[in-house]
Enzyme design. Structure first.
Site, PDB file in Angstrom:
ATOM      1  N   LYS A 418       0.778  -1.024  -0.126  1.00 20.46           N
ATOM      2  CA  LYS A 418      -0.143  -0.014   0.110  1.00 20.46           C
ATOM      3  C   LYS A 418       0.743   1.221  -0.040  1.00 20.46           C
ATOM      4  O   LYS A 418       1.954   1.186   0.573  1.00 20.46           O
ATOM      5  CB  LYS A 418      -0.938  -0.116   1.006  1.00 20.46           C
ATOM      6  CG  LYS A 418      -1.450   1.269   1.653  1.00 20.46           C
ATOM      7  CD  LYS A 418      -2.175   1.390   2.864  1.00 20.46           C
ATOM      8  CE  LYS A 418      -2.482   2.939   3.149  1.00 20.46           C
ATOM      9  NZ  LYS A 418      -2.975   3.057   4.712  1.00 20.46           N
ATOM     10  N   TRP A 518      -9.639   0.440   0.965  1.00 21.40           N
ATOM     11  CA  TRP A 518     -10.811   1.306   1.617  1.00 21.40           C
ATOM     12  C   TRP A 518     -10.292   2.220   2.672  1.00 21.40           C
ATOM     13  O   TRP A 518     -10.838   2.560   3.672  1.00 21.40           O
ATOM     14  CB  TRP A 518     -11.622  -0.005   2.321  1.00 21.40           C
ATOM     15  CG  TRP A 518     -12.413  -0.801   1.463  1.00 21.40           C
ATOM     16  CD1 TRP A 518     -13.341  -0.628   0.440  1.00 21.40           C
ATOM     17  CD2 TRP A 518     -11.736  -2.326   1.146  1.00 21.40           C
ATOM     18  NE1 TRP A 518     -13.603  -1.645  -0.046  1.00 21.40           N
ATOM     19  CE2 TRP A 518     -12.808  -2.844   0.312  1.00 21.40           C
ATOM     20  CE3 TRP A 518     -11.077  -2.974   1.854  1.00 21.40           C
ATOM     21  CZ2 TRP A 518     -12.649  -3.986   0.061  1.00 21.40           C
ATOM     22  CZ3 TRP A 518     -10.719  -4.185   1.512  1.00 21.40           C
ATOM     23  CH2 TRP A 518     -11.543  -4.716   0.501  1.00 21.40           C
ATOM     24  N   HIS A 519      -9.025   2.877   2.154  1.00 16.62           N
ATOM     25  CA  HIS A 519      -8.450   3.955   3.085  1.00 16.62           C
ATOM     26  C   HIS A 519      -8.635   5.270   2.585  1.00 16.62           C
ATOM     27  O   HIS A 519      -8.083   6.078   2.721  1.00 16.62           O
ATOM     28  CB  HIS A 519      -7.090   3.600   3.373  1.00 16.62           C
ATOM     29  CG  HIS A 519      -6.774   2.325   4.224  1.00 16.62           C
ATOM     30  ND1 HIS A 519      -5.575   1.858   4.653  1.00 16.62           N
ATOM     31  CD2 HIS A 519      -7.601   1.695   5.036  1.00 16.62           C
ATOM     32  CE1 HIS A 519      -5.676   0.738   5.151  1.00 16.62           C
ATOM     33  NE2 HIS A 519      -7.030   0.535   5.326  1.00 16.62           N
ATOM     34  N   TYR A 520      -9.574   5.565   1.668  1.00 18.55           N
ATOM     35  CA  TYR A 520      -9.850   6.767   1.227  1.00 18.55           C
ATOM     36  C   TYR A 520     -10.331   7.935   2.056  1.00 18.55           C
ATOM     37  O   TYR A 520     -10.922   7.516   3.126  1.00 18.55           O
ATOM     38  CB  TYR A 520     -10.897   6.500  -0.006  1.00 18.55           C
ATOM     39  CG  TYR A 520     -12.286   6.211   0.450  1.00 18.55           C
ATOM     40  CD1 TYR A 520     -13.320   6.835   0.853  1.00 18.55           C
ATOM     41  CD2 TYR A 520     -12.494   4.805   0.299  1.00 18.55           C
ATOM     42  CE1 TYR A 520     -14.422   6.386   1.291  1.00 18.55           C
ATOM     43  CE2 TYR A 520     -13.819   4.231   0.562  1.00 18.55           C
ATOM     44  CZ  TYR A 520     -14.708   4.992   1.241  1.00 18.55           C
ATOM     45  OH  TYR A 520     -16.066   4.417   1.756  1.00 18.55           O
TER      46      TYR A 520
END
Length: 587
Positions: A418, A518-520
């Site tokens: 990531k 899903w770390h927006y």
């Protein structure tokens, strides 16, 4: 024997088959203050109205309830009655469920990457992989937070929802591989963000039950809090006439039966409305309420309360790429437990196992079927299909083909990288005036060259880990990296001609297989939309407290810091208000 087995696996294996999962507490916990929106009066009054019972909203409401009358409005349902949320092994079913009542509301960015937003009390902490780690001290300083209060707030969260994970052999091998390729030192088990390799916390307990931000409501004063489920807030109300700045004074929300309700702030200069609806929901609601770019609002016939062009700007999503590594030996199912924090701007993590693939449901037909976690076609992650062509039909074909494979084909794990930050940003726009619909969002993955450079170095680091002695028990000795890259980009779908190329460059792999973790975040950033006290510029009695205020994602995984922020701001708001009251009494 190993070589022939590997060839057999490589012929039939394709990506998106593992699990970075979730679950949730099976305890049928009920709070006396947990109610349905339909039970609420048509009109009500509170000191604080918090919109969004998510990862920040729950700790914020719990804290403020000790001295004030608080209303917490959540558009989704309780997690405690949802088996897909409550247990680790049911994780894939939540993301695969696209029904209107699912805890996960699917959306597709304009980049074409399929994503999800939470629609449940507890927010994203009900859907994620469970990894818990704090932000770095530098991040805390740059955010302008008080270090002591931030640490106390992290500890307040950790007492209820965080556990030390067990370390199965695959995760131990990943740890050893990270250290052998130079991601040092080994920092042991810690919540702290430090360069090197570490074991982080998890919100799953030893029985595989998930504990989320909703559990933090056990700190609340039951007499001071009312939580309404299925409460869809469509607009914030502002007083404008005779005022220099618009002042928020109430909200309109709808219950599950389509009945309209209004909640107002009690009289008092310090009473406030606080938006904690997430990186999509918070900017969306501001714009729906008339606070946003004038041209967008007028195009949808929304009355402009405040022309604020920065609402919806600075949207970012940390790109993730993963490589499936088939194993000659059995592998236990594990979540993310180990992380390598590199100095070149990349985080390396992993998840393993195959026993979860025999569970799950087919949400179109209701018959049991295989489900492959966050990398599964059910969640829309089809690597060889252009993102905008990842149709329900393509997903269905991939699911059918995967269901026909033997379990041995899925024995192994994923190692993922990531990007820190990221530097690339995009924007959010309204599509219409329906608050239930997703807004349009563009993240611009890899727009900035540094993000792509970091991904390439991450993929190269994963290759070295796979070849390291410490990881040798869980990979085939004759496997080539090019083969692994091709395996991880193949799916049994026919919407694209297959490439005859047997190897892919890391750069092309990064672009072709980009996924979300899903770390927006962003859309209401500090310094752009809100000040350092999270008050919305140009308004009174209105704040935003959640991940939409972040410029960069904190730590390797943001949930710890989002929960901390809810507690942190609750304490600050409460203490500052009490100080003003004492000062007024003395004068």
């Amino acid at each position: 024997m190993e070589c022939s087995t590997w060839r057999s696996v490589s012929i039939t294996l394709f990506t998106i088959l593992s699990f970075v999962g979730s679950g949730y507490s099976q305890q049928a916990q009920r709070y006396s203050f947990l109610n349905q929106a339909a039970e609420a009066p048509i009109t009500s009054y509170y000191d604080y109205i918090i919109i969004g019972g998510g990862t920040a909203g729950c700790p914020l409401a719990a804290t403020l309830s000790h001295n004030y009358k608080v209303l917490l409005l959540e558009r989704g349902d309780s997690p405690y009655s949802n088996k897909n949320v409550s247990n680790l092994m049911n994780f894939p079913d939540t993301l695969a469920d696209t029904s209107p009542t699912s805890a996960a509301q699917r959306f597709v960015s304009e980049d074409g990457v399929i994503n999800s937003r939470a629609r449940v009390l507890g927010g994203g902490s009900c859907l994620n992989a469970g990894f818990y780690t704090r932000a770095s001290p530098n991040y805390v300083r740059e955010a302008g937070w008080d270090g002591r209060l931030a640490n106390e707030s992290y500890e307040w969260v950790e007492k209820v929802v965080v556990f030390e994970p067990t370390m199965p052999k695959w995760q131990t091998a990943l740890r050893n591989g990270l250290l052998e390729v130079g991601i040092t030192p080994f920092n042991g088990f810690t919540y702290d963000h430090e360069f090197g390799t570490k074991i982080g916390g998890t919100i799953f307990d030893g029985d595989g039950n998930r504990h989320t931000a909703a559990d933090l409501l056990e700190y609340a004063n039951p007499e001071g809090l009312n939580v309404l489920l299925h409460a869809r807030v469509s607009r914030i109300l502002f007083k404008i006439k005779g005022r220099v700045r618009p002042k928020a004074y109430g909200v309109i929300f709808w219950d599950q039966y389509g009945k309209r309700h209004k909640a107002y702030l009690n009289q008092g200069a310090d009473n406030e409305i606080i938006i904690s609806a997430g990186a999509l929901g918070s900017p969306q609601l501001l714009m729906m309420s008339g606070v946003g770019p004038r041209d967008q609002l007028e195009a949808l016939n929304i009355s402009v309360v405040l022309d604020q062009p920065m609402v919806g700007q600075g949207m970012s999503d940390n790109p993730m790429n993963a490589i499936f590594v088939p194993s000659p030996n059995p592998v236990a199912t594990t979540l993310i437990q180990v992380v390598g924090i590199t100095k070149f701007g990349c985080f390396i993590e992993g998840a393993s196992g195959s026993n979860f693939i025999i569970s799950g449901s087919n949400f179109t037909g209701g018959t049991p079927g295989r489900n492959f976690g966050m990398f599964s076609p059910q969640t829309g992650q089809l690597a060889t299909v252009p993102p905008k062509e990842r149709t329900p039909e393509a997903i269905a074909r991939a699911v059918e083909a995967m269901n026909s494979l033997e379990e041995s084909h899925f024995q192994g794990g994923f190692i993922l990288e990531k990007i820190r930050g990221p530097i690339s940003t995009g924007y959010l726009k309204l599509k219409n005036r329906n608050i239930d619909d997703n807004p349009s969002v563009t993240f611009n993955y890899f727009k900035e060259p540094i993000d792509l450079e970091r991904c390439i170095r991450g993929i190269q680091t994963i290759e070295r880990i796979i070849k390291s002695p410490g990881f040798s028990n869980f990979t085939y000795s004759d496997v080539q990296m090019g083969t692994l890259l091709n395996i991880s980009t193949r799916f049994p779908v026919n919407t694209l001609p297959r490439s005859n190329e047997d190897t892919r460059s890391p750069e092309q792999y990064c672009r072709d297989t980009v996924m979300t973790i899903w770390h927006y975040h962003g859309g209401c950033q500090v310094g752009q939309v809100v000040d350092l006290d999270y008050k919305v510029f140009g308004t009174d009695a209105l704040r935003v407290v959640d991940g939409s205020t972040f410029r960069f994602s904190p730590g390797t995984n943001p949930q710890a810091t989002v929960m901390m922020l809810g507690r942190y701001m609750g304490v600050r708001i409460q203490n500052e208000r009490l100080a003003r009251q004492w000062a007024a009494r003395e004068t």
